[in-house]
Each structure stands twice: as C-alpha cells, then as structure tokens.
Design a protein around this motif. Structure first.
Motif, PDB file in Angstrom:
ATOM      1  N   GLU A 195       2.024   7.085   0.820  1.00 54.64           N
ATOM      2  CA  GLU A 195       2.770   8.269   0.387  1.00 54.64           C
ATOM      3  C   GLU A 195       1.853   9.458   0.139  1.00 54.64           C
ATOM      4  N   ARG A 196       0.627   9.213  -0.309  1.00 47.21           N
ATOM      5  CA  ARG A 196      -0.285  10.303  -0.622  1.00 47.21           C
ATOM      6  C   ARG A 196      -1.140  10.740   0.551  1.00 47.21           C
ATOM      7  N   ALA A 198      -7.035   7.956  -2.141  1.00 45.84           N
ATOM      8  CA  ALA A 198      -5.810   7.348  -2.656  1.00 45.84           C
ATOM      9  C   ALA A 198      -5.973   5.868  -2.921  1.00 45.84           C
ATOM     10  N   TRP A 199      -6.914   5.192  -2.241  1.00 44.20           N
ATOM     11  CA  TRP A 199      -7.046   3.760  -2.437  1.00 44.20           C
ATOM     12  C   TRP A 199      -8.066   3.423  -3.514  1.00 44.20           C
ATOM     13  N   THR A 212      -8.401  12.805  -2.105  1.00 42.52           N
ATOM     14  CA  THR A 212      -7.108  13.411  -2.398  1.00 42.52           C
ATOM     15  C   THR A 212      -7.282  14.651  -3.248  1.00 42.52           C
ATOM     16  N   HIS A 239       0.828  -1.210   0.000  1.00 43.59           N
ATOM     17  CA  HIS A 239       0.000   0.000   0.000  1.00 43.59           C
ATOM     18  C   HIS A 239       0.864   1.263   0.000  1.00 43.59           C
ATOM     19  N   ARG A 240       1.977   1.236  -0.711  1.00 42.65           N
ATOM     20  CA  ARG A 240       2.893   2.367  -0.694  1.00 42.65           C
ATOM     21  C   ARG A 240       2.240   3.625  -1.261  1.00 42.65           C
ATOM     22  N   ASP A 241       1.460   3.470  -2.323  1.00 43.37           N
ATOM     23  CA  ASP A 241       0.836   4.648  -2.930  1.00 43.37           C
ATOM     24  C   ASP A 241      -0.124   5.314  -1.956  1.00 43.37           C
TER      25      ASP A 241
END
Length: 431
Positions: free
Chosen positions: A75-76, A196-197, A427, A70-72
């Motif tokens: 990070e956001r 973001a997800w 976002t 779940h890096r994205d």
C-alpha cells in the motif's frame, strides 16, 4: 459391498466426521442428491440416492496470501520496483516467486502492485525509479571540508606558539561543522526515511550512530597524531620524539589529514554515481540475479575510482607540503571510511559500527600494550607491537587495523550493496 460413486470414490469408504469422504478444504468431487433418478424404475419405487457433480473449488490464491502478509509494503509503495526490493529484503527470491507462478520477483511485485486497492484517483506508476536529483548546494557542500582543511594547514604553517594552538582549535571546530553539514545533506547523507519494510529507527539505531561517530573521530585523530604518539610510547617518552626537542611541536601527519578532508568531495560524487547507476540497472533488470551481476562491477568500479582520487590527492598534498605521504595507512583509512558511509547510507548500520570499532580498538591496543609492558613481569605484552613496528614502522599499525577492517567491509558490501533492496528510495524521503 458399497456402491461406487461418481468420480471413482466408493460411497461406503467415508472418513469419520467427513461425509462422503470430503476433505477439510472442500475438495470432494460431488454431493448427494435425494431427487429420483431416471433409471427406468417404477414411479412408486423408493428413489435411489445419486451423486451430482458440482464444480470443484480451486486451491487458495497464494498471491492473495502474500499480499495479505505484505499489505503495508504494497500500500505504501510508489512503484512495483519498491515492492520487489522489499520482498527481497524479506528473503523472497526468484525461486520463491516460481512457487507463486511467476518467473521472477519483479513480475510478482508487478502483480502485487496492481492488486493493491488504493484510495483516490491516483493511477499506477509504471515509470522506473527516478535517479536522485543533482542540486548545486549538495554538490558543492562536500568541497567545504577540503577548503577549510587547506586553510587550517596553511594557518598552522604560518603561525607559532599560542596563535598556532588557537588556529588548530579553530580549524578543528570548523572542520567538524563542515563535515557534519556534508554528511547531513547530499549523497553522503544518512537515510532520511525508512523503507516500508523496515521498522523506524529506535534507540539501538541512535546508539549505533553515536558509536560510529566516536570510532570515526578516533581513527581520524590517530591518523593525525598516532604515529608520533606510538613512537614516543615505544621509545620511552616525549624526549625521544622525531622533532629532536622536548619542547618542539608534536609531529603531525599533515599531508594524510589534508588529503582525507579533500577526498570528501570525491567520496560524495562516487556515492552519487553508485546510487544513480544502481537505480538505472534496477529499472532495466528483470531478475534479482541480473541486477546483482550488473551492480557488482559498478560497486567495485566506484570503489576503485575513489581510491584513485585519494591516491592522486595524497601525492599532491605530500608534494606541496614537502611531507611524507603515508600512503598505505591513508588509503586503508579512506577505503574504510568510504565503505562504512556507503553502507550507512543504504540502511546497513551495524557492520560499519562493528568494524570501525574493531579498527579503533586495535590502534588503542597498540598504544596500551607498550604502556602495560612497563609493569613488572609484563614486558612480553609489548613484543607484538615492537616486532611489527621494527619490521614495518609505526605506520604498519593503522595500515593493518584499517586495511583488515576495510577488506571485511568490502566483502560485506559486495553482498549487501548488490541487492535491489539497498537502492529502493525510503518512504517519504526526497530524491
């Protein structure tokens, strides 16, 4: 007979391809060393191989694997609570967090937020999610449809003939523009950004939004003209309209239509109250179960507050206009439209489109079946509609259609709008 090595592992019991019985993940307790062992033997003797203990490598970091997956999202995210909401949207529960050695999803999200490398000198934000800011234009804009609806009804009552038709067309156009403006800004506005997800809305999302508008327009039109049209279909034609004259004005439900336009403002304020209250409870919760338990009474309380406001406005409009209030079908339609809009605002578009379409299809079938029954041998098709109207009147059709759909949406909202992922800010979206 093989010698036992250090750690109780027999030296001779090596697996093929894995020296010393080593496991694929390097879990062997020691390694072989060819240096002479100080065991009292003579200096010229052949040295014995002995086992030397080396530090055992620990198991792979499970949180690191989750962070990579779940890096994205991490990070956001601008707040650990946004990561918690995203993890919940992916199905991560408090029981799942326990496998990562955390007591709940919130503490797991805090570690993920702290471990994400960020560019720049930005410090981690520990403040709770800010509630949406109250702006004057967004607060007063929902009052515009009600004002234009009252002006249109007054114009229809003061005119006749051709001018009356022009007033009706101008009023409908103005109401459409005002309602569109109220739904594009403020608490009733659809999601202006994508969390973001979630993936960006594409063709399917736009198609769903178009269908939702079409079904909503049909339901509102039926609320204004449907009862008179159904009466004409069941009784054989426009000569049997309740007005008593073939060339008289078409019977319209002015009081329910005016009440629905006036409740645009209470709906916007209730949506704002729900969002603010939910985000405050999200900031104070330490577990998903705690937040759900706190959000469920908030959702039901907001829904009951809206129904109370709609009932008061409906009774007031009926008294002022000296017209029947049609409370059952108006309350059912108002509840259906509010729940559909709340779900759309909080990124749940599919269920509102399906249930609005089901209610519209039910009303359309109630009009189509009596017409189809006029064909030879098809008289039985109109039996259900005639029996329902005979028992409860024409108002039973929209009350049953919209009431059933509203109940289904309420149950769906009780499951989806009490989750933390429904209230994470999108976002890049404004507060």
């Amino acid at each position: 007979m093989s010698e036992p090595g250090q750690g109780g592992t027999p030296v001779g019991l090596d697996r093929p391809g894995m020296p010393g019985g080593a496991e694929p993940w390097d879990t062997r307790p020691g390694e072989w060393d060819d240096s002479p062992a100080d065991d009292g033997h003579a200096g010229g003797a052949e040295p014995r191989r002995r086992r030397v203990a080396v530090p055992r490598r620990g198991a792979a970091d499970p949180v690191k694997a989750l962070l990579h997956r779940h890096r994205d999202l991490c990070e956001r995210a601008v707040d650990p609570l946004e990561i918690a909401a995203g993890l919940e949207a992916h199905g991560v529960t408090d029981r799942t967090a326990a496998r990562f050695r955390h007591r709940d999803v919130f503490s797991l999200a805090e570690e993920l937020y702290a471990r994400v490398p960020r560019t720049g000198a930005r410090e981690p934000e520990t403040a709770p999610l800010p509630p949406p800011r109250v702006r004057t234009d967004r607060t007063l804009l929902p009052l515009l449809p009600g004002a234009l609806g009252a002006a249109t009804v007054a114009g229809l009552r003061l005119t006749d003939g051709g001018p009356r038709l022009l007033v009706a067309l101008a009023g409908v156009l103005a109401l459409a523009l005002a309602t569109r403006a109220a739904l594009r800004r403020g608490p009733l506005a659809g999601p202006s950004g994508t969390p973001a997800w979630r993936t960006a809305p594409g063709t399917r999302a736009r198609h769903t939004a178009h269908l939702t508008r079409v079904w909503t327009l049909w339901l509102l039109t039926y609320a204004l003209l449907g009862d008179g049209l159904l009466h004409a279909v069941l009784t054989g034609g426009p000569h049997a309209l309740p007005t008593g004259a073939p060339d008289g004005p078409w019977p319209t439900a002015e009081a329910p239509a005016l009440a629905l336009t006036l409740t645009c403002a209470p709906a916007a304020w209730c949506a704002h109250l729900l969002t603010v209250g939910a985000r405050r409870r999200l900031a104070g919760s330490r577990g998903l179960a705690d937040f759900t338990a706190a959000a469920r009474p908030l959702l039901f309380g907001t829904f009951a507050l809206f129904l109370g406001a709609l009932t008061a406005l409906l009774l007031a409009c009926g008294t002022v206009l000296h017209a029947p209030a049609a409370a059952a079908q108006t309350l059912a339609l108002g509840a259906l439209l509010l729940l559909a809009r709340l779900l759309t605002v909080h990124h749940h578009r599919h269920a509102p489109a399906v249930l609005l379409g089901a209610a519209a299809a039910t009303e359309a079938a109630a009009l189509a079946l009596p017409l189809a029954a006029r064909l030879p041998g098809c008289a039985v098709l109109a039996a259900p509609v005639r029996a329902l109207v005979h028992a409860w009147g024409e108002a039973a059709v929209p009350a049953l259609a919209c009431g059933t759909a509203a109940l289904a949406l309420l149950l769906h909202a009780a499951r989806t709008l009490t989750r933390a992922s429904a209230y994470a800010p999108p976002t890049g979206a404004p507060d």
